[in-house]
Design an enzyme around this catalytic site. Structure first.
Site, PDB file in Angstrom:
ATOM      1  N   GLY A  94       0.761  -1.238   0.000  1.00 39.56           N
ATOM      2  CA  GLY A  94       0.000   0.000   0.000  1.00 39.56           C
ATOM      3  C   GLY A  94       0.792   1.288   0.000  1.00 39.56           C
ATOM      4  O   GLY A  94       0.248   2.335   0.339  1.00 39.56           O
TER       5      GLY A  94
ATOM      6  N   ASN B  52       1.911   3.016  -2.604  1.00 42.23           N
ATOM      7  CA  ASN B  52       1.300   3.922  -3.582  1.00 42.23           C
ATOM      8  C   ASN B  52      -0.065   4.394  -3.090  1.00 42.23           C
ATOM      9  O   ASN B  52      -0.407   5.565  -3.247  1.00 42.23           O
ATOM     10  CB  ASN B  52       1.164   3.243  -4.951  1.00 42.23           C
ATOM     11  CG  ASN B  52       2.362   3.488  -5.825  1.00 42.23           C
ATOM     12  OD1 ASN B  52       2.842   4.610  -5.952  1.00 42.23           O
ATOM     13  ND2 ASN B  52       2.865   2.422  -6.436  1.00 42.23           N
TER      14      ASN B  52
ATOM     15  N   LEU C  55      -3.872  -7.012  -8.232  1.00 37.70           N
ATOM     16  CA  LEU C  55      -3.414  -8.058  -9.135  1.00 37.70           C
ATOM     17  C   LEU C  55      -4.513  -8.815  -9.882  1.00 37.70           C
ATOM     18  O   LEU C  55      -4.204  -9.621 -10.758  1.00 37.70           O
ATOM     19  CB  LEU C  55      -2.529  -9.043  -8.370  1.00 37.70           C
ATOM     20  CG  LEU C  55      -1.296  -8.420  -7.721  1.00 37.70           C
ATOM     21  CD1 LEU C  55      -0.472  -9.488  -7.013  1.00 37.70           C
ATOM     22  CD2 LEU C  55      -0.452  -7.674  -8.735  1.00 37.70           C
TER      23      LEU C  55
ATOM     24  N   LEU D 115      -7.639  -9.195 -12.531  1.00 40.30           N
ATOM     25  CA  LEU D 115      -8.223  -8.581 -13.711  1.00 40.30           C
ATOM     26  C   LEU D 115      -9.634  -8.102 -13.372  1.00 40.30           C
ATOM     27  O   LEU D 115     -10.413  -8.833 -12.757  1.00 40.30           O
ATOM     28  CB  LEU D 115      -8.278  -9.610 -14.847  1.00 40.30           C
ATOM     29  CG  LEU D 115      -8.724  -9.116 -16.209  1.00 40.30           C
ATOM     30  CD1 LEU D 115      -7.720  -8.115 -16.776  1.00 40.30           C
ATOM     31  CD2 LEU D 115      -8.865 -10.302 -17.162  1.00 40.30           C
TER      32      LEU D 115
ATOM     33  N   ASN E  96      -4.479   2.548 -13.989  1.00 33.94           N
ATOM     34  CA  ASN E  96      -3.537   1.603 -13.397  1.00 33.94           C
ATOM     35  C   ASN E  96      -2.130   2.145 -13.600  1.00 33.94           C
ATOM     36  O   ASN E  96      -1.873   2.882 -14.543  1.00 33.94           O
ATOM     37  CB  ASN E  96      -3.657   0.230 -14.065  1.00 33.94           C
ATOM     38  CG  ASN E  96      -2.762  -0.806 -13.412  1.00 33.94           C
ATOM     39  OD1 ASN E  96      -2.643  -0.852 -12.190  1.00 33.94           O
ATOM     40  ND2 ASN E  96      -2.126  -1.634 -14.215  1.00 33.94           N
TER      41      ASN E  96
ATOM     42  N   HIS F  26       1.851   0.742 -13.975  1.00 38.07           N
ATOM     43  CA  HIS F  26       2.641  -0.463 -14.219  1.00 38.07           C
ATOM     44  C   HIS F  26       4.121  -0.093 -14.185  1.00 38.07           C
ATOM     45  O   HIS F  26       4.515   0.928 -14.745  1.00 38.07           O
ATOM     46  CB  HIS F  26       2.278  -1.074 -15.569  1.00 38.07           C
ATOM     47  CG  HIS F  26       2.929  -2.394 -15.796  1.00 38.07           C
ATOM     48  ND1 HIS F  26       2.480  -3.550 -15.195  1.00 38.07           N
ATOM     49  CD2 HIS F  26       4.021  -2.735 -16.514  1.00 38.07           C
ATOM     50  CE1 HIS F  26       3.263  -4.556 -15.554  1.00 38.07           C
ATOM     51  NE2 HIS F  26       4.211  -4.086 -16.353  1.00 38.07           N
TER      52      HIS F  26
ATOM     53  N   ASP G  13      -2.915  -4.749 -18.582  1.00 35.78           N
ATOM     54  CA  ASP G  13      -1.919  -3.776 -19.063  1.00 35.78           C
ATOM     55  C   ASP G  13      -2.102  -3.388 -20.526  1.00 35.78           C
ATOM     56  O   ASP G  13      -1.137  -3.197 -21.258  1.00 35.78           O
ATOM     57  CB  ASP G  13      -0.501  -4.321 -18.841  1.00 35.78           C
ATOM     58  CG  ASP G  13      -0.232  -4.616 -17.381  1.00 35.78           C
ATOM     59  OD1 ASP G  13      -0.751  -3.882 -16.521  1.00 35.78           O
ATOM     60  OD2 ASP G  13       0.479  -5.588 -17.095  1.00 35.78           O
TER      61      ASP G  13
ATOM     62  N   GLU H  85       6.840   6.432  -9.284  1.00 38.13           N
ATOM     63  CA  GLU H  85       5.420   6.206  -9.003  1.00 38.13           C
ATOM     64  C   GLU H  85       4.897   7.223  -7.998  1.00 38.13           C
ATOM     65  O   GLU H  85       3.855   7.850  -8.219  1.00 38.13           O
ATOM     66  CB  GLU H  85       5.207   4.784  -8.467  1.00 38.13           C
ATOM     67  CG  GLU H  85       5.476   3.707  -9.493  1.00 38.13           C
ATOM     68  CD  GLU H  85       5.460   2.305  -8.915  1.00 38.13           C
ATOM     69  OE1 GLU H  85       5.407   1.358  -9.717  1.00 38.13           O
ATOM     70  OE2 GLU H  85       5.494   2.131  -7.670  1.00 38.13           O
TER      71      GLU H  85
END
Length: 189
Positions: free
Chosen positions: A12, A14, A85, A87, A102, A104, A145, A174
């Site tokens: 956590g 981010n 993680l 979808l 999102n 990446h 992605d 990030e």
């Protein structure tokens, strides 16, 4: 004021940066942190900062209409994935079309897709002898992605770089850019 939901599966860091970024923002706030793991560190970080948390199991999450309903009842306007993680189900993607981001830890489309996250990405970048890496912030669609790129930030892969050292430098990108990019996208709503 717009309400943001963060989806997170991990520690956590981010998510915490995003919550802190919007804590005094008059345009938006983080109203919910949703996790698929009851032991995710993101839950404790969010609770400590006064953000409601919700843990959903796989069966509940697969019902995209049900998840969209949970979010609608909380008046969520925007979703930010931060190390989540799973979808997203198509129904949820459609309900929030253009309003899900999102982040990446590579320069997509390189080193993206199912199973490519965290140190796996950094190790693959180094093993391939890449000269640069970075982050990609993108809209979310029904494929891992794959959505439209909103922003990319790059850095040089240094000689002797390790997955750990690259990860630390990627995290700094990030933390610096994801909250501001989310804010810019919310301002367009």
């Amino acid at each position: 004021m717009k309400n943001i939901a963060i989806f997170a599966s991990g520690s956590g860091t981010n998510a915490e940066r995003i919550i802190r970024h919007f804590a005094q923002n008059p345009a938006a706030r983080v109203a919910l942190l949703l996790s698929n793991r009851p032991d995710a560190g993101a839950l404790g970080r969010a609770r400590a900062l006064g953000v409601e948390t919700l843990v959903v199991d796989r069966e509940t999450f697969r019902d995209g209409d049900r998840v969209a309903g949970l979010l609608a009842r909380r008046q969520i306007d925007f979703i930010a994935l931060a190390g989540f993680l799973w979808l997203l189900p198509p129904e949820l993607v459609h309900a929030y079309a253009g309003r899900i981001l999102n982040i990446h830890p590579s320069l997509l489309p390189a080193y993206g897709g199912k199973g490519m996250y965290g140190d796996r990405v950094h190790r693959a970048v180094i093993e391939a002898g890449e000269r640069e890496s970075g982050i990609t912030i993108h809209r979310v669609d029904e494929v891992y992605d794959n959505g439209d790129v909103v922003a990319r930030y790059r850095l040089e892969v240094r000689p002797g770089e390790t997955p750990e050292s690259l990860a630390a430098r990627i995290h700094e990108l990030e933390y610096a850019h994801y909250p501001r990019t989310i804010e810019r996208e919310i301002m367009k709503l």
